[in-house]
Motif scaffolding. Structure first.
Motif, PDB file in Angstrom:
ATOM      1  N   ILE A 138      36.997  42.691  28.289  1.00 49.15           N
ATOM      2  CA  ILE A 138      38.293  42.616  28.959  1.00 49.15           C
ATOM      3  C   ILE A 138      38.052  42.702  30.459  1.00 49.15           C
ATOM      4  O   ILE A 138      37.449  43.657  30.956  1.00 49.15           O
ATOM      5  CB  ILE A 138      39.206  43.753  28.471  1.00 49.15           C
ATOM      6  CG1 ILE A 138      39.517  43.527  26.984  1.00 49.15           C
ATOM      7  CG2 ILE A 138      40.513  43.794  29.286  1.00 49.15           C
ATOM      8  CD1 ILE A 138      40.153  44.688  26.296  1.00 49.15           C
ATOM      9  N   TYR A 139      38.498  41.669  31.146  1.00 52.13           N
ATOM     10  CA  TYR A 139      38.292  41.560  32.588  1.00 52.13           C
ATOM     11  C   TYR A 139      39.640  41.655  33.300  1.00 52.13           C
ATOM     12  O   TYR A 139      40.652  41.133  32.813  1.00 52.13           O
ATOM     13  CB  TYR A 139      37.660  40.210  32.941  1.00 52.13           C
ATOM     14  CG  TYR A 139      36.255  40.022  32.422  1.00 52.13           C
ATOM     15  CD1 TYR A 139      35.161  40.216  33.251  1.00 52.13           C
ATOM     16  CD2 TYR A 139      36.019  39.629  31.102  1.00 52.13           C
ATOM     17  CE1 TYR A 139      33.863  40.033  32.786  1.00 52.13           C
ATOM     18  CE2 TYR A 139      34.731  39.447  30.624  1.00 52.13           C
ATOM     19  CZ  TYR A 139      33.659  39.642  31.474  1.00 52.13           C
ATOM     20  OH  TYR A 139      32.375  39.455  31.007  1.00 52.13           O
ATOM     21  N   HIS A 140      39.614  42.271  34.481  1.00 52.94           N
ATOM     22  CA  HIS A 140      40.816  42.334  35.325  1.00 52.94           C
ATOM     23  C   HIS A 140      40.621  41.386  36.507  1.00 52.94           C
ATOM     24  O   HIS A 140      39.542  41.328  37.092  1.00 52.94           O
ATOM     25  CB  HIS A 140      41.028  43.769  35.833  1.00 52.94           C
ATOM     26  CG  HIS A 140      42.218  43.891  36.729  1.00 52.94           C
ATOM     27  ND1 HIS A 140      42.131  44.281  38.042  1.00 52.94           N
ATOM     28  CD2 HIS A 140      43.535  43.659  36.495  1.00 52.94           C
ATOM     29  CE1 HIS A 140      43.335  44.292  38.582  1.00 52.94           C
ATOM     30  NE2 HIS A 140      44.207  43.915  37.670  1.00 52.94           N
ATOM     31  N   TYR A 141      41.679  40.632  36.832  1.00 57.84           N
ATOM     32  CA  TYR A 141      41.594  39.618  37.899  1.00 57.84           C
ATOM     33  C   TYR A 141      42.078  40.194  39.220  1.00 57.84           C
ATOM     34  O   TYR A 141      43.178  40.774  39.289  1.00 57.84           O
ATOM     35  CB  TYR A 141      42.462  38.416  37.519  1.00 57.84           C
ATOM     36  CG  TYR A 141      42.531  37.326  38.577  1.00 57.84           C
ATOM     37  CD1 TYR A 141      41.371  36.743  39.080  1.00 57.84           C
ATOM     38  CD2 TYR A 141      43.757  36.881  39.055  1.00 57.84           C
ATOM     39  CE1 TYR A 141      41.433  35.734  40.043  1.00 57.84           C
ATOM     40  CE2 TYR A 141      43.828  35.870  40.009  1.00 57.84           C
ATOM     41  CZ  TYR A 141      42.656  35.299  40.496  1.00 57.84           C
ATOM     42  OH  TYR A 141      42.717  34.306  41.442  1.00 57.84           O
ATOM     43  N   ASP A 142      41.282  40.025  40.271  1.00 56.46           N
ATOM     44  CA  ASP A 142      41.735  40.367  41.631  1.00 56.46           C
ATOM     45  C   ASP A 142      41.963  39.071  42.401  1.00 56.46           C
ATOM     46  O   ASP A 142      40.998  38.365  42.716  1.00 56.46           O
ATOM     47  CB  ASP A 142      40.703  41.234  42.359  1.00 56.46           C
ATOM     48  CG  ASP A 142      41.136  41.435  43.810  1.00 56.46           C
ATOM     49  OD1 ASP A 142      42.310  41.778  44.038  1.00 56.46           O
ATOM     50  OD2 ASP A 142      40.329  41.181  44.715  1.00 56.46           O
ATOM     51  N   PRO A 143      43.232  38.748  42.703  1.00 60.40           N
ATOM     52  CA  PRO A 143      43.538  37.461  43.339  1.00 60.40           C
ATOM     53  C   PRO A 143      42.960  37.340  44.750  1.00 60.40           C
ATOM     54  O   PRO A 143      42.606  36.258  45.174  1.00 60.40           O
ATOM     55  CB  PRO A 143      45.069  37.443  43.417  1.00 60.40           C
ATOM     56  CG  PRO A 143      45.545  38.529  42.537  1.00 60.40           C
ATOM     57  CD  PRO A 143      44.449  39.533  42.433  1.00 60.40           C
ATOM     58  N   HIS A 144      42.870  38.450  45.477  1.00 61.35           N
ATOM     59  CA  HIS A 144      42.472  38.371  46.890  1.00 61.35           C
ATOM     60  C   HIS A 144      40.990  38.010  47.049  1.00 61.35           C
ATOM     61  O   HIS A 144      40.625  37.223  47.920  1.00 61.35           O
ATOM     62  CB  HIS A 144      42.818  39.673  47.608  1.00 61.35           C
ATOM     63  CG  HIS A 144      44.290  39.953  47.545  1.00 61.35           C
ATOM     64  ND1 HIS A 144      45.212  39.215  48.239  1.00 61.35           N
ATOM     65  CD2 HIS A 144      44.993  40.855  46.811  1.00 61.35           C
ATOM     66  CE1 HIS A 144      46.427  39.660  47.961  1.00 61.35           C
ATOM     67  NE2 HIS A 144      46.320  40.642  47.088  1.00 61.35           N
TER      68      HIS A 144
END
Ligand SMILES: Cc1cc2nc3c(=O)[nH]c(=O)nc-3n(C[C@H](O)[C@H](O)[C@H](O)COP(=O)(O)O)c2cc1C
Length: 274
Positions: A138-144
């Protein structure tokens, strides 16, 4: 004058409209600052190593009209993995940055509060990279920084499938994108209206971005809203601040949907003759 009628009166005057416009813009600008400072979820992430995604592409071969015409909810996928470039492009389209002064996103958001968080649940051999496959997890996305961080390693597709009331496409898709919301980001500005209206509207915009980008890449997805909230929250390891809203399995369609111009015109003509 009662409070509600006073607000109605204010909005009916040019000055009132100007003031409310400024308030909306002010909220947006203030929040952008907060957005970059967001520390309300995933505090431990700094300690984890981010995977820098390939840069998003800003041009493609499929027009917006073609993507709209050929978008369908796709529930049957082949066993082929996604590529890291495809995952990168989908995440960017969903909620990535499309304006570099304030970090505004590809999806509109009430007051630019950006209440959504985005996760990718990657199955075993679900995403092909230069060197092999992305570790399942499970990966979390950082848009910046346009990066993902592995929060939990392992293939959690079966867990998600049971949490999603045994919807087969959740089990067979190589990847599922999962949108959650931190309601408080929007509610602190707009109160209850933020909860019942703005956050679901924000989600719809981002969800449609995933649909259209998937279609343009020759991939398929389906918005899944039927699932057990507590179970999905447990699988993702969410705090009580965050609520899961959409699961969007993504894979290569077993068969493509294509609308022809003739078919559409025949349909419109038939309904005009009624
Ligand atoms: C809010 C929402 C929740 C949905 N939940 C599910 C779901 O749990 N499972 C599913 O297979 N499809 C789900 N769908 C997809 C709809 O079934 C689909 O959009 C509809 O049948 C129209 O088909 P189309 O998307 O191909 O136009 C959902 C769609 C929306 C907008």
């Amino acid at each position: 004058m009662r409070r509600r009628s006073f607000i109605k009166f204010l909005l009916s005057t040019p000055l009132g409209r100007l003031i409310s416009g400024l308030l909306f813009t002010g909220a947006a600008a203030g929040v952008l600052y907060l957005d970059l400072q967001k520390t309300d979820v995933r505090r431990s992430e700094g300690a984890l190593k981010a995977i820098l995604l390939p840069y998003p592409k800003l041009s493609g071969l499929v027009s917006v009209e073609e993507a709209l015409a050929n978008r369908r909810s796709i529930r049957d996928y082949t066993e082929e993995p996604l590529t890291l470039e495809e995952l990168s492009q989908l995440l960017w389209a969903a909620y990535g940055v499309s304006e570099t002064r304030y970090g505004l996103r590809t999806a509109p958001s009430a007051g630019a509060q950006y209440p959504l968080e985005l996760y990718a649940l990657v199955g075993t051999n679900g995403v092909k990279t230069d060197k092999g496959y992305l570790a399942p997890g499970i990966y979390h996305y950082d848009p910046h920084s346009h990066s993902i961080t592995l929060l939990k390693q392992g293939d959690f597709r079966e867990d998600l499938y049971y949490a999603a009331l045994e919807q087969r496409w959740v089990l067979t898709a190589p990847v599922s994108l999962i949108f959650t919301a931190v309601y408080s980001r929007t509610v602190r500005v707009y109160g209850e209206r933020g909860r019942v209206r703005y956050v679901p509207m924000d989600l719809g915009h981002a969800g449609q971005n995933v649909y259209l980008q998937a279609t343009a890449l020759g991939l398929g997805t389906v918005a899944v809203g039927a699932f057990n909230d507590e179970e999905v929250a447990r699988i993702l390891g969410l705090s009580e601040r965050e609520t899961p809203l959409y699961i969007m399995p993504v894979g290569r369609p077993a068969s493509r949907y294509k609308l022809s111009e003739k078919e559409l015109i025949d349909y419109i003509e038939k309904h005009r003759r009624r």
